[in-house]
Motif scaffolding. Structure first.
Motif, mmCIF file in Angstrom:
data_model
loop_
_atom_site.group_PDB
_atom_site.id
_atom_site.type_symbol
_atom_site.label_atom_id
_atom_site.label_comp_id
_atom_site.label_asym_id
_atom_site.label_seq_id
_atom_site.Cartn_x
_atom_site.Cartn_y
_atom_site.Cartn_z
ATOM 1 N N GLY A 36 38.648 13.983 4.712
ATOM 2 C CA GLY A 36 39.950 13.647 5.259
ATOM 3 C C GLY A 36 40.730 14.826 5.820
ATOM 4 N N VAL A 37 40.237 16.057 5.680
ATOM 5 C CA VAL A 37 40.949 17.215 6.214
ATOM 6 C C VAL A 37 40.514 17.444 7.654
ATOM 7 C CG1 VAL A 37 41.270 19.706 6.028
ATOM 8 C CG2 VAL A 37 41.227 18.314 3.973
ATOM 9 N N ASP A 38 41.486 17.596 8.516
ATOM 10 C CA ASP A 38 41.232 17.820 9.937
ATOM 11 C C ASP A 38 40.712 19.246 10.134
ATOM 12 O OD1 ASP A 38 41.245 17.855 12.691
ATOM 13 O OD2 ASP A 38 43.426 17.917 12.864
ATOM 14 N N PRO A 39 39.535 19.417 10.765
ATOM 15 C CA PRO A 39 39.007 20.771 10.990
ATOM 16 C C PRO A 39 39.956 21.665 11.786
ATOM 17 C CG PRO A 39 37.301 19.146 11.409
ATOM 18 C CD PRO A 39 38.589 18.397 11.200
ATOM 19 N N SER A 40 40.758 21.086 12.679
ATOM 20 C CA SER A 40 41.700 21.929 13.429
ATOM 21 C C SER A 40 42.783 22.485 12.506
ATOM 22 C CB SER A 40 42.320 21.158 14.594
ATOM 23 O OG SER A 40 43.126 20.112 14.119
ATOM 24 N N ALA A 41 43.133 21.744 11.454
ATOM 25 C CA ALA A 41 44.091 22.255 10.477
ATOM 26 C C ALA A 41 43.481 23.425 9.712
ATOM 27 C CB ALA A 41 44.507 21.148 9.513
ATOM 28 N N THR A 42 42.192 23.326 9.426
ATOM 29 C CA THR A 42 41.506 24.424 8.746
ATOM 30 C C THR A 42 41.461 25.648 9.651
ATOM 31 O OG1 THR A 42 40.183 22.835 7.526
ATOM 32 C CG2 THR A 42 39.393 25.090 7.543
ATOM 33 N N ASN A 43 41.165 25.438 10.939
ATOM 34 C CA ASN A 43 41.158 26.553 11.880
ATOM 35 C C ASN A 43 42.532 27.211 11.944
ATOM 36 O OD1 ASN A 43 38.505 26.011 12.414
ATOM 37 N ND2 ASN A 43 38.885 25.060 14.398
ATOM 38 N N SER A 44 43.576 26.429 11.923
ATOM 39 C CA SER A 44 44.943 26.979 11.934
ATOM 40 C C SER A 44 45.189 27.810 10.681
ATOM 41 C CB SER A 44 45.972 25.857 12.024
ATOM 42 O OG SER A 44 45.846 25.187 13.250
ATOM 43 N N ALA A 45 44.687 27.326 9.559
ATOM 44 C CA ALA A 45 44.844 28.081 8.308
ATOM 45 C C ALA A 45 44.080 29.404 8.382
ATOM 46 C CB ALA A 45 44.350 27.250 7.124
ATOM 47 N N TYR A 46 42.857 29.370 8.939
ATOM 48 C CA TYR A 46 42.097 30.605 9.144
ATOM 49 C C TYR A 46 42.901 31.586 9.989
ATOM 50 C CZ TYR A 46 37.546 28.653 7.597
ATOM 51 O OH TYR A 46 36.493 28.117 6.892
ATOM 52 N N ILE A 47 43.420 31.101 11.097
ATOM 53 C CA ILE A 47 44.136 31.974 12.030
ATOM 54 C C ILE A 47 45.390 32.552 11.380
ATOM 55 C CG2 ILE A 47 45.457 32.004 14.196
ATOM 56 C CD1 ILE A 47 43.292 30.010 15.282
ATOM 57 N N ARG A 48 46.127 31.745 10.614
ATOM 58 C CA ARG A 48 47.313 32.263 9.914
ATOM 59 C C ARG A 48 46.931 33.381 8.950
ATOM 60 N NH1 ARG A 48 48.546 26.822 9.530
ATOM 61 N NH2 ARG A 48 47.953 26.782 7.346
ATOM 62 N N ARG A 49 45.871 33.157 8.161
ATOM 63 C CA ARG A 49 45.447 34.170 7.187
ATOM 64 C C ARG A 49 44.934 35.420 7.907
ATOM 65 N NH1 ARG A 49 46.417 36.267 2.291
ATOM 66 N NH2 ARG A 49 44.531 37.184 1.420
#
Length: 117
Positions: A36-49
């Motif tokens: 249920g987690v959107d991969p684009s949300a994960t990419n955004s989290a990667y980029i923020r970190r």
């Protein structure tokens, strides 16, 4: 005799720690997304970190190594973002432990990676 045994044990413990640090991170494992987690949300989290670590530890040079012929971190694939984040976390650990970055293997010879003119 006890001192020699204690020094020997300390030497073995340090050697084990160094061997553990010499093992490259597992960059080939696929990213695991909870259902249920959107991969684009994960990419955004990667980029923020990535941006946080880059600013906090002055690791722009490491990000630049991954960009080579790209304009921005947002141009990286999810796998490339994950690899970059792993290397940034590794650099952060080395810095906080006082280890020279030259010993981490993170500094690459860019002459062999850059495209030929």
């Amino acid at each position: 005799m006890k001192e020699a045994a204690a020094l020997e044990a300390l030497a073995h413990a340090l050697a084990a720690k160094v061997r553990k640090r010499d093992r490259p991170p597992d960059r080939d494992l696929p990213a695991i997304y909870p259902e249920g987690v959107d991969p684009s949300a994960t990419n955004s989290a990667y980029i923020r970190r990535i941006r946080i670590l880059t600013d906090a530890y002055q690791l722009g040079w490491l990000v630049d190594q991954h960009l080579v012929v790209r304009e921005s971190v947002t141009d990286l694939s999810p796998t490339e973002l994950r690899c970059l984040l792993i290397e940034l976390e590794e650099a952060r650990e080395a810095i906080t432990e006082g280890l020279p970055l030259e010993q981490t293997g993170l500094i690459k010879n860019m002459a062999s990676v850059l495209p030929k003119p």
